[in-house]
Design an enzyme around this catalytic site. Structure first.
Site, PDB file in Angstrom:
ATOM      1  N   LYS A 133     -11.320 -79.603  40.513  1.00  0.00           N
ATOM      2  CA  LYS A 133     -10.165 -80.367  40.023  1.00  0.00           C
ATOM      3  C   LYS A 133      -9.382 -79.455  39.065  1.00  0.00           C
ATOM      4  O   LYS A 133      -9.980 -78.640  38.375  1.00  0.00           O
ATOM      5  CB  LYS A 133     -10.635 -81.602  39.239  1.00  0.00           C
ATOM      6  CG  LYS A 133     -11.917 -82.199  39.765  1.00  0.00           C
ATOM      7  CD  LYS A 133     -12.768 -82.835  38.672  1.00  0.00           C
ATOM      8  CE  LYS A 133     -14.238 -82.787  38.991  1.00  0.00           C
ATOM      9  NZ  LYS A 133     -15.139 -83.219  37.956  1.00  0.00           N
TER      10      LYS A 133
ATOM     11  N   SER B 100     -14.890 -87.487  31.043  1.00  0.00           N
ATOM     12  CA  SER B 100     -13.754 -86.675  30.584  1.00  0.00           C
ATOM     13  C   SER B 100     -12.462 -87.215  31.180  1.00  0.00           C
ATOM     14  O   SER B 100     -11.425 -87.239  30.506  1.00  0.00           O
ATOM     15  CB  SER B 100     -13.935 -85.215  31.007  1.00  0.00           C
ATOM     16  OG  SER B 100     -15.090 -84.672  30.430  1.00  0.00           O
TER      17      SER B 100
ATOM     18  N   ARG C  89     -24.960 -91.340  34.923  1.00  0.00           N
ATOM     19  CA  ARG C  89     -24.437 -92.561  34.290  1.00  0.00           C
ATOM     20  C   ARG C  89     -24.670 -93.718  35.258  1.00  0.00           C
ATOM     21  O   ARG C  89     -25.792 -94.109  35.502  1.00  0.00           O
ATOM     22  CB  ARG C  89     -22.955 -92.368  33.945  1.00  0.00           C
ATOM     23  CG  ARG C  89     -22.723 -91.341  32.863  1.00  0.00           C
ATOM     24  CD  ARG C  89     -21.297 -90.894  32.813  1.00  0.00           C
ATOM     25  NE  ARG C  89     -20.895 -90.358  34.101  1.00  0.00           N
ATOM     26  CZ  ARG C  89     -19.745 -89.775  34.356  1.00  0.00           C
ATOM     27  NH1 ARG C  89     -18.842 -89.667  33.420  1.00  0.00           N
ATOM     28  NH2 ARG C  89     -19.471 -89.302  35.544  1.00  0.00           N
TER      29      ARG C  89
ATOM     30  N   HIS D 255     -21.546 -85.861  26.863  1.00  0.00           N
ATOM     31  CA  HIS D 255     -22.086 -84.508  27.076  1.00  0.00           C
ATOM     32  C   HIS D 255     -22.915 -84.072  25.869  1.00  0.00           C
ATOM     33  O   HIS D 255     -24.003 -83.508  26.006  1.00  0.00           O
ATOM     34  CB  HIS D 255     -20.953 -83.483  27.237  1.00  0.00           C
ATOM     35  CG  HIS D 255     -20.081 -83.679  28.432  1.00  0.00           C
ATOM     36  ND1 HIS D 255     -18.714 -83.794  28.357  1.00  0.00           N
ATOM     37  CD2 HIS D 255     -20.386 -83.766  29.752  1.00  0.00           C
ATOM     38  CE1 HIS D 255     -18.207 -83.932  29.573  1.00  0.00           C
ATOM     39  NE2 HIS D 255     -19.205 -83.924  30.440  1.00  0.00           N
TER      40      HIS D 255
HETATM   41  O1  PNS Z   1     -18.752 -81.646  35.265  1.00  0.00           O
HETATM   42  P1  PNS Z   1     -18.726 -81.615  36.760  1.00  0.00           P
HETATM   43  O2  PNS Z   1     -17.310 -81.374  37.253  1.00  0.00           O
HETATM   44  O3  PNS Z   1     -19.353 -82.817  37.385  1.00  0.00           O
HETATM   45  O4  PNS Z   1     -19.617 -80.339  37.182  1.00  0.00           O
HETATM   46  C1  PNS Z   1     -19.753 -79.968  38.541  1.00  0.00           C
HETATM   47  C2  PNS Z   1     -20.432 -78.581  38.663  1.00  0.00           C
HETATM   48  C3  PNS Z   1     -19.706 -77.560  37.828  1.00  0.00           C
HETATM   49  C4  PNS Z   1     -21.872 -78.669  38.185  1.00  0.00           C
HETATM   50  C5  PNS Z   1     -20.420 -78.194  40.168  1.00  0.00           C
HETATM   51  O5  PNS Z   1     -19.133 -78.361  40.677  1.00  0.00           O
HETATM   52  C6  PNS Z   1     -20.867 -76.752  40.399  1.00  0.00           C
HETATM   53  O6  PNS Z   1     -22.036 -76.475  40.339  1.00  0.00           O
HETATM   54  N1  PNS Z   1     -19.880 -75.854  40.630  1.00  0.00           N
HETATM   55  C7  PNS Z   1     -20.140 -74.463  40.872  1.00  0.00           C
HETATM   56  C8  PNS Z   1     -19.964 -74.115  42.350  1.00  0.00           C
HETATM   57  C9  PNS Z   1     -21.207 -74.468  43.146  1.00  0.00           C
HETATM   58  O7  PNS Z   1     -22.282 -73.972  42.896  1.00  0.00           O
HETATM   59  N2  PNS Z   1     -21.024 -75.357  44.128  1.00  0.00           N
HETATM   60  C10 PNS Z   1     -22.094 -75.817  44.995  1.00  0.00           C
HETATM   61  C11 PNS Z   1     -22.778 -77.042  44.411  1.00  0.00           C
HETATM   62  S1  PNS Z   1     -24.039 -77.640  45.472  1.00  0.00           S
END
Ligand code: PNS
Length: 160
Positions: free
Chosen positions: A42, A129, A91, A18
């Site tokens: 999660k 993570s 990745r 990150h």
């Molecule tokens: O680090 P991560 O868990 O891969 O991040 C995922 C994240 C936070 C970018 C995604 O889950 C997100 O955007 N969550 C907010 C809710 C949302 O907008 N959901 C619709 C996504 S299309």
């Protein structure tokens, strides 16, 4: 006009992968908003406040970076903050399908937004993570994978 980008994620916890994306993105944009999702799907190991604190610690030497927290839809937060570029790290190929789906859905929800993918550095291709948490929970060393302050918090969390 200032170019602002948002780098959203769970950051549970922030890794060197990150941090590498943050350092590279900050040189491409005038301002980078690192946005911690408060309630990831999660169950997180660290609460949002702890995840934000760790991110602030490890980015304190970087100019033009803000660490913030959001709830709800990413596109709503992006709109509220006047951001039209989402940064995501890529990745392995296995990341692609989910990232592709999110990028297209975010575009559908908010057509003014674009997602830009940054390839992870070769040394970080298999770093996540989740794997860091697993290693720390099983008494492995994580100092090469996360900054020292994060490693300390992981060891504390797993009573080491
Ligand atoms: O680090 P991560 O868990 O891969 O991040 C995922 C994240 C936070 C970018 C995604 O889950 C997100 O955007 N969550 C907010 C809710 C949302 O907008 N959901 C619709 C996504 S299309």
């Amino acid at each position: 006009m200032n170019k602002i980008a948002i780098y959203p994620g769970s950051f549970d916890p922030v890794t060197y992968g990150h941090l590498d994306i943050i350092q590279r993105a900050v040189s491409l944009f005038d301002y980078l908003l690192v946005a911690v999702v408060e309630n990831p799907t999660k169950k997180p190991l660290f609460c949002a406040k702890e995840r934000v604190e760790m991110l602030r610690d490890v980015t304190s030497d970087l100019k033009g970076v803000e660490i913030s927290c959001f709830n709800g839809l990413l596109v709503d937060y992006a709109k509220e903050r006047g951001v039209s570029v989402i940064i995501r790290g890529l990745r392995a190929v296995s990341d692609f399908e989910h990232e592709f789906q999110m990028a297209l859905m975010n575009k559908r929800l908010y057509p003014e937004i674009d997602t830009i993918f940054m390839m992870a550095r070769e040394t970080h291709l298999y770093l996540s993570s989740s794997i860091v948490k697993e290693i720390a929970s099983l008494s492995g060393r994580v100092e090469d994978l996360v900054p020292e302050v994060v490693a300390k918090r992981l060891y504390q969390r797993f009573n080491r």
